[in-house]
Motif scaffolding. Structure first.
Motif, PDB file in Angstrom:
ATOM      1  N   GLU A 167      20.078  -3.805 -16.818  1.00  0.00           N
ATOM      2  CA  GLU A 167      18.555  -3.109 -17.098  1.00  0.00           C
ATOM      3  C   GLU A 167      18.031  -3.167 -15.349  1.00  0.00           C
ATOM      4  O   GLU A 167      17.659  -2.404 -15.394  1.00  0.00           O
ATOM      5  N   ALA A 168      17.567  -5.111 -15.729  1.00  0.00           N
ATOM      6  CA  ALA A 168      16.194  -4.973 -14.655  1.00  0.00           C
ATOM      7  C   ALA A 168      16.215  -4.847 -13.763  1.00  0.00           C
ATOM      8  O   ALA A 168      17.178  -5.414 -12.888  1.00  0.00           O
ATOM      9  N   TYR A 169      16.279  -4.777 -12.829  1.00  0.00           N
ATOM     10  CA  TYR A 169      15.770  -4.729 -11.272  1.00  0.00           C
ATOM     11  C   TYR A 169      14.356  -4.218 -11.036  1.00  0.00           C
ATOM     12  O   TYR A 169      13.023  -3.338 -11.208  1.00  0.00           O
ATOM     13  N   PRO A 170      13.469  -5.100  -9.700  1.00  0.00           N
ATOM     14  CA  PRO A 170      15.094  -6.682  -9.644  1.00  0.00           C
ATOM     15  C   PRO A 170      14.737  -7.566 -10.400  1.00  0.00           C
ATOM     16  O   PRO A 170      13.779  -7.573 -11.300  1.00  0.00           O
ATOM     17  N   LYS A 171      15.368  -8.590 -10.152  1.00  0.00           N
ATOM     18  CA  LYS A 171      15.728  -9.886 -10.638  1.00  0.00           C
ATOM     19  C   LYS A 171      15.167 -10.871  -9.933  1.00  0.00           C
ATOM     20  O   LYS A 171      15.757 -11.139  -8.937  1.00  0.00           O
ATOM     21  N   ASP A 172      14.161 -11.319 -10.724  1.00  0.00           N
ATOM     22  CA  ASP A 172      13.799 -13.233  -9.994  1.00  0.00           C
ATOM     23  C   ASP A 172      14.234 -13.956 -10.706  1.00  0.00           C
ATOM     24  O   ASP A 172      14.967 -13.680 -11.631  1.00  0.00           O
ATOM     25  N   VAL A 173      13.850 -15.502 -10.349  1.00  0.00           N
ATOM     26  CA  VAL A 173      14.898 -16.687 -10.503  1.00  0.00           C
ATOM     27  C   VAL A 173      14.021 -17.112 -12.328  1.00  0.00           C
ATOM     28  O   VAL A 173      15.121 -17.245 -12.947  1.00  0.00           O
ATOM     29  N   ILE A 174      12.946 -16.334 -12.917  1.00  0.00           N
ATOM     30  CA  ILE A 174      12.557 -16.525 -14.399  1.00  0.00           C
ATOM     31  C   ILE A 174      13.753 -15.485 -14.850  1.00  0.00           C
ATOM     32  O   ILE A 174      13.943 -16.361 -16.610  1.00  0.00           O
TER      33      ILE A 174
END
Length: 525
Positions: A215-222
Motif C-alpha cells: 500500500e505504500a507509495y513511494p517506497k524507499d530503500v529502507i
C-alpha cells in the motif's frame, strides 16, 4: 575559560579543582556536551555535569534534556533516569530521549512502561494538536510535513514503542498501536510505516508487513530493507530473494543493510547456494565491500565452514571496523582455529582497534574450544583491567567453561562462588557440563544440588548428571533414574512427579537450493 578546561581534563573525578572565577556560558556548556556525545567522552561529560551543578545551570530546562541525552547515548541509563526524575515538568523530548535510551540498552519493558506512563500522565499541557494535511500537488502519499504532535505522542515516540514491541513480540499490543497510528494519522509518516513493517516482521505477522508494503507509495530503500529482513528472519529466503530481484527490475540500488539480514539468515540455515547468489548479485550491482556487507559475508562463510573464503573477504576489505574484526575472530573460533583467533585479536589491538564486550566473548569462546586456558585467563584480565569493561554472565560462563574443559573444576567452582553476578544458572551449568566431560561424580552431585536450591529443577541438569555417571562407569541410584519415554523426561521423587520436554536435535542439508531440516527420530519419506 582556562579553569573550565582544567575541569574537563579531570576525567576521573578524583581530584578537587577550585574554580572561584569560573563563569562559563550556557551555550558553551551545551556545545561541549554535543562534542562529548559525538566523541563518546563519558568522563568528560560527567566533569561538565559537576560544573553545571556548581554554577546552578541545572535549573535550565533545555540543559536538563541535553544532560539526559548525553547519559542515554553513553549507556548510563541509571544516571539518565535520575536526571529524568529530577525534571519538574517534562516535555515530550524528555520522554522520547529516555525511551530511546532504554531501547539502546535493550530494556524493552521499560520503554513500554514509559509509554503507558506518558499517556496516563496526560502530557498535553500547552501543546496544540496537529493533524497532517496530505498534499496532492506533488503526487506523493507522504508530504514533506509530518505531524509534530498529536495528543501525548509524536512520530519519534511511535518509533521507539514500535521497536520495543517488535522485540518483545507482543502481537496484540502491536496491532493496537497500529490502530492508534491510523486513528491519529501517523501512518502518513514514512518512518512510522517503516517501523510498523519491521514490527510485524519481528512478531511473525509477515502478511501484515507485506500488506503495508504494497500500500505504500513511494517506497524507499529502507522500506524494502525492512520487508526483505522480515522475510529472511521468518525463514522465507526465496521470497526475500524475489524482492531483491524486484528491486533490480525497478532500478532501485540496494545497500549493505539490504544484504546483511539475508546473509545472516543464509548463515543460520546453512543455505550456502543462496549466499553465493547474493554475492554474485552484489558483484553485478558493483556494490562496495563496506564493513556492514563484509562482516555479514565473513559470518556466512565462517558458519558454513568456508574459512578460506572468509579470510579472503576479510583481507580484501579496505575499511574495517570492530564488528568486522570480531566476526573474523569468531569465524576462526567456530572452525577450531583458536590460535589464529588469538593472533588476530592481538593484530587487531596492534592496528589501534578497541575491542568491545562481543569481541572478548568471541576470544573466550575460541579459547574454550581450543583449550587455551592461559590465553583465556589473560584475555579476561585484559578485558577488566586494561579496557575497563564489565564482564557479563556470558563472559563468566565462557571463563568457567575454559577452566572446566581443562579439568580445573575446583578452581572453576571457587570462581563461581565469588562471582559478582547473581540470579543466573549459566555458570553453574557450565561447571556441571564440565563435570560430565571429566566424569567427576561427587562434584557433579554437589553442583546439581546447588543449582536446584538456587534455581529449581530442570531436565537438562538431570541429563548432565546421568551423563556424568555414565562417563565414570557408575550406575545411579534408583531414586535418581530418569526414564526417557515418548520424548519426555519423567522423574519420580517420593510422591511428586517432575517432567520436562527435551528439545529434539536438528540437522539440515541443502539439496537443489532447498534447505531441508531433520529432527531426531523423525520419519523421512
Amino acid at each position: 575559560m582556562e579553569q573550565l578546561l582544567k575541569v574537563l581534563e579531570e576525567k576521573n573525578g578524583t581530584k578537587s579543582v577550585n574554580i572561584p572565577f569560573l563563569n562559563p556560558n550556557l551555550y558553551l556548556i551545551d556545545w561541549q556536551y554535543g562534542s562529548c556525545i559525538r566523541l563518546f567522552e563519558k568522563w568528560t561529560g560527567q566533569a561538565i555535569h559537576s560544573v553545571v551543578l556548581r554554577c546552578g545551570f541545572d535549573l535550565f530546562f533545555d540543559l536538563k534534556n541535553t544532560l539526559l541525552n548525553f547519559y542515554c547515548v553513553c549507556g548510563e541509563i541509571r544516571r539518565a533516569r535520575q536526571v529524568f526524575d529530577e525534571i519538574p515538568k517534562r516535555d515530550l523530548v524528555s520522554w522520547n530521549t529516555l525511551m530511546g535510551g532504554y531501547l539502546c540498552v535493550h530494556d524493552y519493558y521499560a520503554v513500554l512502561d514509559l509509554f503507558i506512563k506518558l499517556h496516563s500522565d496526560g502530557n498535553n499541557d500547552n501543546v496544540p494538536s496537529v493533524v497532517p494535511q496530505v498534499g496532492s500537488g506533488n503526487g506523493r502519499m507522504y508530504p514533506d510535513f509530518t505531524p509534530t504532535f498529536v495528543g501525548s505522542a509524536n512520530a519519534t515516540t511511535m518509533l521507539c514503542i514500535l521497536s520495543a514491541i517488535g522485540e518483545l513480540k507482543i502481537g496484540l499490543v502491536g496491532e493496537s498501536l497500529h490502530g492508534y497510528c491510523i486513528k491519529i494519522g501517523f501512518c502518513c509518516s514514512l518512518k512510522v510505516l517503516t517501523a510498523l513493517i519491521s514490527m510485524y516482521g519481528k512478531i511473525g505477522c509477515i502478511s501484515s508487513s507485506r500488506s503495508l508494503f504494497d500500500e505504500a507509495y513511494p517506497k524507499d530503500v529502507i522500506l524494502w530493507n525492512c520487508l526483505i529482513d522480515g522475510y529472511a528472519k521468518n525463514g522465507l529466503l526465496e521470497e526475500a530473494l524475489s524482492l531483491l530481484r524486484q528491486m533490480k527490475v525497478q532500478k532501485l540500488k540496494p545497500n549493505s543493510s539490504t544484504l546483511a539480514g539475508l546473509l545472516s539468515s543464509c548463515a543460520s540455515s546453512g543455505a550456502l547456494s543462496m549466499g553465493l547468489y547474493i554475492q554474485n548479485f552484489v558483484d553485478d550491482q558493483q556494490l562496495a565491500l563496506d564493513p556492514v556487507y563484509g562482516t555479514s559475508l565473513i559470518d556466512m562463510y565462517a558458519k558454513c565452514g568456508l574459512l578460506v573464503k572468509a579470510v579472503n573477504v576479510f583481507d580484501n576489505m579496505e575499511t574495517k571496523d570492530v564488528k568486522c574484526w570480531t566476526a573474523m575472530i569468531m569465524g576462526y573460533g567456530v572452525n577450531g582455529e583458536a590460535k589464529d583467533a588469538i593472533a588476530l585479536f592481538h593484530r587487531m589491538e596492534d592496528e589501534g582497534f578497541r575491542p568491545n564486550e562481543v569481541t572478548f566473548l568471541a576470544v573466550f569462546s575460541a579459547c574454550s574450544h581450543g583449550g587455551l586456558v592461559a590465553e583465556g585467563i589473560s584475555s579476561f584480565r585484559k578485558m577488566v583491567l586494561e579496557y575497563g569493561l564489565t564482564p557479563k554472565v556470558e563472559h563468566y560462563g565462557c571463563l568457567i567453561d575454559i577452566l572446566g574443559r581443562a579439568g580445573l573444576l575446583e578452581t572453576a567452582r571457587e570462581l563461581i562462588k565469588g562471582l559478582p553476578i547473581e540470579g543466573d544458572a549459566t555458570a553453574w551449568r557450565a561447571l556441571l557440563a564440565a563435570c560430565r566431560v571429566h566424569g567427576s561424580v561427587e562434584l557433579g552431585e554437589q553442583v546439581k544440588k546447588e543449582i536446584e536450591q538456587r534455581f529449581g529443577e530442570h531436565p537438562a541438569d538431570s541429563l548432565l548428571l546421568n551423563g556424568t555417571y555414565g562417563i565414570a562407569g557408575i550406575l545411579p541410584e534408583v531414586s535418581d533414574m530418569l526414564e526417557v519415554k515418548e520424548g519426555k523426561l519423567e522423574k519420580e521423587v517420593g510422591s511428586s512427579s517432575f517432567s520436562g520436554k527435551k528439545e529434539a536435535g536438528c540437522s539440515s542439508i541443502e539439496l537443489c537450493e532447498d534447505v531441508r531440516g531433520f529432527l531426531s527420530q523423525a520419519e523421512v519419506p
